[in-house]
Design an enzyme around this catalytic site. Structure first.
Site, PDB file in Angstrom:
ATOM      1  N   HIS A  99       5.431  12.236  10.167  1.00 36.17           N
ATOM      2  CA  HIS A  99       4.658  13.311   9.469  1.00 36.17           C
ATOM      3  C   HIS A  99       4.277  12.860   8.171  1.00 36.17           C
ATOM      4  O   HIS A  99       2.923  12.885   7.776  1.00 36.17           O
ATOM      5  CB  HIS A  99       5.554  14.669   9.395  1.00 36.17           C
ATOM      6  N   GLU A 100       5.171  12.415   7.352  1.00 36.60           N
ATOM      7  CA  GLU A 100       4.491  11.817   5.928  1.00 36.60           C
ATOM      8  C   GLU A 100       3.612  10.820   5.924  1.00 36.60           C
ATOM      9  O   GLU A 100       2.781  10.756   5.234  1.00 36.60           O
ATOM     10  CB  GLU A 100       5.743  11.669   5.068  1.00 36.60           C
TER      11      GLU A 100
ATOM     12  N   THR B 268      11.961  21.656   0.153  1.00 41.81           N
ATOM     13  CA  THR B 268      11.005  20.414   0.431  1.00 41.81           C
ATOM     14  C   THR B 268      11.805  19.446   0.892  1.00 41.81           C
ATOM     15  O   THR B 268      12.679  19.053   0.217  1.00 41.81           O
ATOM     16  CB  THR B 268      10.210  20.119  -0.954  1.00 41.81           C
TER      17      THR B 268
ATOM     18  N   ASP C  54       1.049  -1.071  -0.036  1.00 40.30           N
ATOM     19  CA  ASP C  54      -0.001   0.177  -0.036  1.00 40.30           C
ATOM     20  C   ASP C  54       0.890   1.142   0.143  1.00 40.30           C
ATOM     21  O   ASP C  54       0.727   2.015  -0.824  1.00 40.30           O
ATOM     22  CB  ASP C  54      -0.974   0.057   1.356  1.00 40.30           C
TER      23      ASP C  54
ATOM     24  N   HIS D 126      -2.555  19.096   6.724  1.00 42.67           N
ATOM     25  CA  HIS D 126      -1.596  19.733   7.386  1.00 42.67           C
ATOM     26  C   HIS D 126      -2.531  20.644   8.330  1.00 42.67           C
ATOM     27  O   HIS D 126      -3.576  20.598   8.175  1.00 42.67           O
ATOM     28  CB  HIS D 126      -0.755  20.785   6.557  1.00 42.67           C
TER      29      HIS D 126
ATOM     30  N   GLY E 183      -2.253   2.259  -6.677  1.00 44.53           N
ATOM     31  CA  GLY E 183      -0.960   2.871  -7.456  1.00 44.53           C
ATOM     32  C   GLY E 183      -0.096   3.771  -6.513  1.00 44.53           C
ATOM     33  O   GLY E 183       0.338   3.517  -5.379  1.00 44.53           O
TER      34      GLY E 183
ATOM     35  N   HIS F 269       0.315  11.909   6.345  1.00 37.85           N
ATOM     36  CA  HIS F 269      -0.558  12.095   5.011  1.00 37.85           C
ATOM     37  C   HIS F 269      -0.860  10.837   4.207  1.00 37.85           C
ATOM     38  O   HIS F 269      -1.869  10.681   3.649  1.00 37.85           O
ATOM     39  CB  HIS F 269       0.347  12.982   4.066  1.00 37.85           C
TER      40      HIS F 269
ATOM     41  N   GLY G 276      16.623  20.002  -4.165  1.00 37.94           N
ATOM     42  CA  GLY G 276      18.069  19.905  -3.642  1.00 37.94           C
ATOM     43  C   GLY G 276      17.792  19.951  -2.182  1.00 37.94           C
ATOM     44  O   GLY G 276      16.889  20.101  -1.520  1.00 37.94           O
TER      45      GLY G 276
END
Lengths: 383, 87
Positions: free
Chosen positions: A118-119, A80, A58, A128, A90, A122, A76
């Site tokens: 954190h990610e 981000t 998943d 957020h 997908g 999401h 870079g």
């Protein structure tokens, strides 16, 4: 996945796999940090995360730079740090880390555990938050309180994933309180515990305390004096009023006649039958901040080391010098052949470590470095 | 011996431009600022100002719509790549 309340997974068991690794950290450290980041959400909800080694999990975790095939190129160093897609087929759920950043397990660079947690919020469907104390606040913060999740985070994840109804719960410390588990609390509880010879009885922690052996399960305790099978039992608070929680791990250091009882990221010190002072933080032993709990602990008198086991890795603490040994964590399976699954409890006696794994006990010969016998956990209570 | 410091010299003269470019890209990535097809983004364009305000409100800054130092400093903070507002 579903669009009914924003995107969320339509199941509570979610698989993940790690594709491309960063070179900033050893692979097994990346594995552990990612697993710990998932555990943050597992502990706070009814979600379970299962590691897979295929590419159709998943949630695919990848380290990449600049353009990496999803129309959202990285930029870079700094800027981000990472991004993740909401639940879906997908690319849904996939989480990418910018490998132009310097990823670490500590305070320098960017802490992979914190960013990953954190990610993964999401990847589970959270957005957020405007609350600077929330894990889902957009900008990176290197220092976090011991509780990574704010109340808002916990409320939001449980708004998306309600507990699974009717599913028996054997490990409430994964975020399920005993309140929603009728057979462990209320009228059934004493009856179950009286039936200590239940076939699938498991323990959370086992340790010598003075001249007795303590067996912890949930908030319940059996005390066996020497090898007699007249066992005392009852809620932990009956014997140690200060301890109102369950115990995850416990070990005994004979030289100090002291037992250490661990619950999540805190531990109590017990001398004689008295709990000494207040609980202290696990960081006392020199763990990195991302270690929030351990599965089992055992003191090996012969080497003067206390071993702490967590998931599939373990640490070695030198009790004489009171420092964590260098080069840890290491894989359990590499140093303890035959022991290759999560350990519930560990107990040392006369050169053997007894690994309690589910309802079984694996007797491990520390000198020969092999499992020499497997027995039933409830046989330790005379069953 | 005197040391030549090119950055110091060049920053003041291009800073507004650098700030504007940083802010424009930030707001396009995280606050759905439409990309301008022709010409350069104006600091004072209605959509640019309102997006700056959106961002200031989200982070609890003074919602002036102006690229003040607090706003720019926050735009330079390392962060997650997921937008702050619905896409």
């Amino acid at each position: 996945y579903s669009h009914i309340q924003g995107t969320r997974w339509n199941k509570n068991v979610i698989t993940y796999s790690i594709g491309r690794y960063t070179r900033d950290l050893p692979r097994n450290t990346v594995d552990s940090l990612v697993e710990s980041a998932f555990s943050v959400w597992a502990r706070a909800s009814s979600l379970t995360f299962v590691r897979s080694h295929t590419r159709n999990a998943d949630i695919m975790v990848e380290f990449a730079t600049h353009e990496h095939g999803d129309l959202y190129p990285f930029d870079g160093p700094r800027g981000t740090l990472a991004h993740a897609f909401g639940p879906g087929l997908g690319v849904g759920g996939d989480t990418h880390f910018d490998d132009d950043e310097h990823w670490t397990a500590g305070q320098t660079g960017f802490n992979l555990f914190v960013v990953a947690a954190h990610e993964f919020g999401h990847a589970l469907g959270l957005k957020h938050s405007r609350n600077p104390q929330s894990l889902m606040y957009p900008t990176y913060k290197s220092s976090h309180s011991a509780n990574l999740l704010s109340n808002e985070d916990i409320a939001n994840i449980n708004a998306l994933y309600s507990p699974v109804r009717g599913r028996p719960n054997y490990f409430p410390r994964h975020g399920w309180s005993s309140q929603n588990n009728a057979w462990l609390s209320g009228s059934l509880f004493p009856q179950l515990m009286e039936n200590k010879c239940a076939k699938d009885l498991t323990f959370d922690a086992v340790s010598t305390v003075g001249d007795a052996t303590f067996f912890f399960r949930e908030k319940y305790l059996w005390i066996k004096h020497n090898e007699q099978y007249d066992i005392k039992e009852g809620p932990i608070t009956n014997f140690m009023p200060k301890i109102e929680s369950s115990i995850d791990a416990a070990f005994w250091v004979p030289r100090r006649s002291t037992a250490y009882l661990i619950h999540e990221s805190m531990f109590w010190t017990v001398k004689g039958s008295l709990v000494k002072g207040k609980p202290r933080a696990l960081t006392h032993f020199g763990f990195p901040a991302w270690v929030q709990d351990v599965d089992a602990a055992v003191h090996v008198v012969k080497t003067g080391r206390t071993l702490f086991f967590m998931h599939d890795i373990y640490w070695s603490y030198n009790e004489n010098r009171r420092v964590m040994d260098f080069g840890y964590p290491k894989y359990i399976s590499e140093d303890f052949p035959g022991v290759n699954t999560t350990i519930n409890a560990a107990f040392y006696k006369e050169g053997f470590i007894y690994f309690f794994i589910g309802p079984q006990v694996h007797k491990y010969d520390y000198t020969q470095k092999q499992v020499v016998e497997v027995e039933k956990a409830n046989s330790w209570l005379g069953c | 011996a005197p040391t030549f410091m090119p950055e110091t010299e060049s920053t003041p003269s291009t800073e507004p431009q650098v700030d504007l470019k940083l802010a424009t890209e930030y707001l396009q990535q995280y606050y759905n600022l439409e990309k301008e097809t022709m010409g350069r983004m104006k600091r004072s364009g209605p959509s640019f100002t309102s997006k700056v305000k959106d961002m200031q409100i989200f982070f609890g800054l003074n919602a002036t719509g102006v690229l003040d130092s607090d706003t720019l400093e926050l735009m330079r903070s390392p962060r997650c790549g997921v937008p702050d507002v619905e896409d």
